[in-house]
Design a protein around this motif. Structure first.
Motif, PDB file in Angstrom:
ATOM      1  N   PHE A 176       0.812  -1.219   0.000  1.00 46.58           N
ATOM      2  CA  PHE A 176       0.000   0.000   0.000  1.00 46.58           C
ATOM      3  C   PHE A 176       0.848   1.273   0.000  1.00 46.58           C
ATOM      4  N   GLY A 177       2.123   1.177   0.323  1.00 45.59           N
ATOM      5  CA  GLY A 177       3.008   2.330   0.271  1.00 45.59           C
ATOM      6  C   GLY A 177       2.907   3.263   1.450  1.00 45.59           C
ATOM      7  N   ARG A 178       1.958   3.021   2.350  1.00 45.76           N
ATOM      8  CA  ARG A 178       1.780   3.792   3.582  1.00 45.76           C
ATOM      9  C   ARG A 178       0.881   2.970   4.481  1.00 45.76           C
ATOM     10  N   PRO A 179       0.830   3.227   5.774  1.00 47.79           N
ATOM     11  CA  PRO A 179      -0.069   2.471   6.644  1.00 47.79           C
ATOM     12  C   PRO A 179      -1.530   2.793   6.324  1.00 47.79           C
ATOM     13  N   ILE A 180      -2.340   1.763   6.295  1.00 45.74           N
ATOM     14  CA  ILE A 180      -3.793   1.909   6.111  1.00 45.74           C
ATOM     15  C   ILE A 180      -4.482   1.033   7.152  1.00 45.74           C
ATOM     16  N   VAL A 181      -5.790   1.149   7.249  1.00 44.58           N
ATOM     17  CA  VAL A 181      -6.569   0.275   8.134  1.00 44.58           C
ATOM     18  C   VAL A 181      -7.487  -0.572   7.264  1.00 44.58           C
ATOM     19  N   MET A 182      -7.272  -1.898   7.266  1.00 49.32           N
ATOM     20  CA  MET A 182      -8.147  -2.768   6.490  1.00 49.32           C
ATOM     21  C   MET A 182      -9.275  -3.282   7.389  1.00 49.32           C
ATOM     22  N   HIS A 183     -10.490  -3.315   6.799  1.00 47.43           N
ATOM     23  CA  HIS A 183     -11.688  -3.710   7.538  1.00 47.43           C
ATOM     24  C   HIS A 183     -12.216  -5.069   7.082  1.00 47.43           C
ATOM     25  N   HIS A 184     -12.249  -5.271   5.787  1.00 46.19           N
ATOM     26  CA  HIS A 184     -12.650  -6.582   5.262  1.00 46.19           C
ATOM     27  C   HIS A 184     -12.060  -6.743   3.867  1.00 46.19           C
ATOM     28  N   ILE A 185     -12.036  -7.978   3.403  1.00 50.01           N
ATOM     29  CA  ILE A 185     -11.561  -8.248   2.053  1.00 50.01           C
ATOM     30  C   ILE A 185     -12.613  -9.061   1.315  1.00 50.01           C
ATOM     31  N   LYS A 186     -12.561  -8.982  -0.007  1.00 52.61           N
ATOM     32  CA  LYS A 186     -13.434  -9.801  -0.832  1.00 52.61           C
ATOM     33  C   LYS A 186     -12.562 -10.515  -1.855  1.00 52.61           C
ATOM     34  N   ILE A 187     -12.710 -11.821  -1.929  1.00 46.41           N
ATOM     35  CA  ILE A 187     -11.883 -12.659  -2.794  1.00 46.41           C
ATOM     36  C   ILE A 187     -12.739 -13.269  -3.896  1.00 46.41           C
ATOM     37  N   PHE A 188     -12.279 -13.105  -5.147  1.00 45.52           N
ATOM     38  CA  PHE A 188     -12.908 -13.739  -6.298  1.00 45.52           C
ATOM     39  C   PHE A 188     -11.929 -14.764  -6.859  1.00 45.52           C
ATOM     40  N   ILE A 189     -12.168 -16.046  -6.566  1.00 44.67           N
ATOM     41  CA  ILE A 189     -11.302 -17.061  -7.157  1.00 44.67           C
ATOM     42  C   ILE A 189     -11.674 -17.224  -8.629  1.00 44.67           C
ATOM     43  N   ARG A 190     -10.745 -17.720  -9.436  1.00 41.88           N
ATOM     44  CA  ARG A 190     -11.085 -18.001 -10.828  1.00 41.88           C
ATOM     45  C   ARG A 190     -11.990 -19.229 -10.848  1.00 41.88           C
ATOM     46  N   ALA A 191     -13.079 -19.133 -11.607  1.00 44.85           N
ATOM     47  CA  ALA A 191     -14.117 -20.170 -11.524  1.00 44.85           C
ATOM     48  C   ALA A 191     -14.428 -20.761 -12.890  1.00 44.85           C
ATOM     49  N   ASP A 192     -13.381 -21.043 -13.650  1.00 50.27           N
ATOM     50  CA  ASP A 192     -13.550 -21.699 -14.952  1.00 50.27           C
ATOM     51  C   ASP A 192     -13.607 -23.205 -14.733  1.00 50.27           C
ATOM     52  N   PHE A 193     -14.643 -23.642 -14.006  1.00 52.08           N
ATOM     53  CA  PHE A 193     -14.799 -25.060 -13.691  1.00 52.08           C
ATOM     54  C   PHE A 193     -15.320 -25.811 -14.930  1.00 52.08           C
ATOM     55  N   PRO A 194     -14.845 -27.044 -15.236  1.00 52.35           N
ATOM     56  CA  PRO A 194     -13.942 -27.880 -14.431  1.00 52.35           C
ATOM     57  C   PRO A 194     -12.458 -27.680 -14.741  1.00 52.35           C
TER      58      PRO A 194
END
Length: 266
Positions: A176-194
């Motif tokens: 981030f290049g400086r201190p920040i405060v993270m509250h939550h994250i959202k993850i999108f995995i790649r979903a080209d199943f199968p």
């Protein structure tokens, strides 16, 4: 604060340039050539600048730690991670404007940077990784923070992702290049199943050695991970545990780090 936008060729010659007070635009009426660089400069290092360096790219709020940022115009393999219309033709519009930190949204995605690239060391956020599938741009770390969420296929734009080259010890770091405060994250995995596998769990770490294990599932939807608000200047995702699936190809399409800036004291 003055902002300058420039187009610079491979020899370092300035092909076009324009400056403005707080806001700058540059219209470049030439075809880009291999080796051309787009440069954003601010007279105040450590400032926030909103940039849009091509009409196909969404604006991004960047922290210019050293007051300057270079983005090479993509060609070849690098061009495959962009829209087919990006950087094409002979009429280009670049915009940059200064942003007062006090006017920033209180909660925003602090990891978004469509301009990020491997050689970037001055504009944040910036993503790096210990592994990258075949060294190809379509699987670079920067793809995980480019804002592209399409994840039901893989390969060239808009299906870019971070590919781990089947490395069970792979790790992704967002700087981030400086201190920040993270509250939550959202993850999108790649979903080209199968074709794709997925991860059952991962570890999230901060720069002070704080860690949290997160559970993941087989889905193309964003997976919300709530965190205790935590101050950090980096986020690391590692210890990626692959599900029991025949495919050897789990990958990450996007990670959003939602958080806030730390107020500066007068």
């Amino acid at each position: 604060m003055s902002i300058t936008l420039s187009v610079i060729d491979a020899s370092g010659a300035i092909l076009a340039q324009n400056s403005g007070n707080e806001t700058a635009f540059l219209v470049y009426k030439q075809t880009y050539k291999t080796g051309d660089v787009l440069r954003v400069q601010s007279t105040e290092p450590g400032s926030f600048v909103e940039v849009c360096l091509d009409h196909t790219m969404q604006p991004a709020m960047l922290f210019l730690k050293e007051g300057s940022f270079d983005m090479p115009v993509p060609f070849g393999d690098q061009k495959q991670i962009c829209s087919p219309f990006a950087f094409e033709g002979s009429n280009h519009r670049l915009i940059a404007r200064a942003v007062n930190p006090e006017t920033l949204p209180k909660l925003r995605n602090l990891s978004l940077n469509p301009c990020d690239h491997y050689g970037n060391l001055t504009a944040f956020p910036h993503a790096t990784a210990t592994s990258q599938t075949r060294g190809e741009a379509a699987f670079a770390a920067s793809n995980a923070i480019d804002g592209e969420l399409a994840n039901d296929d893989h390969g060239v734009w808009p299906y870019t992702s971070w590919g781990i080259n089947q490395d069970p010890d792979a790790a992704l770091t967002i700087h981030f290049g400086r201190p920040i405060v993270m509250h939550h994250i959202k993850i999108f995995i790649r979903a080209d199943f199968p074709h794709d596998a997925w991860w059952e769990s991962a570890r999230i770490s901060a720069s002070d050695n704080w860690t949290q294990k997160v559970e993941l599932t087989k889905t193309g939807q964003g997976q919300l991970i709530q965190l205790t608000p935590h101050q950090t200047d980096t986020l690391i995702i590692d210890q990626l545990i692959k599900a029991d699936d025949p495919s050897p190809f789990p990958a990450l399409t996007q990670i959003e780090v939602w958080g806030t800036e730390i107020p500066t004291s007068d």
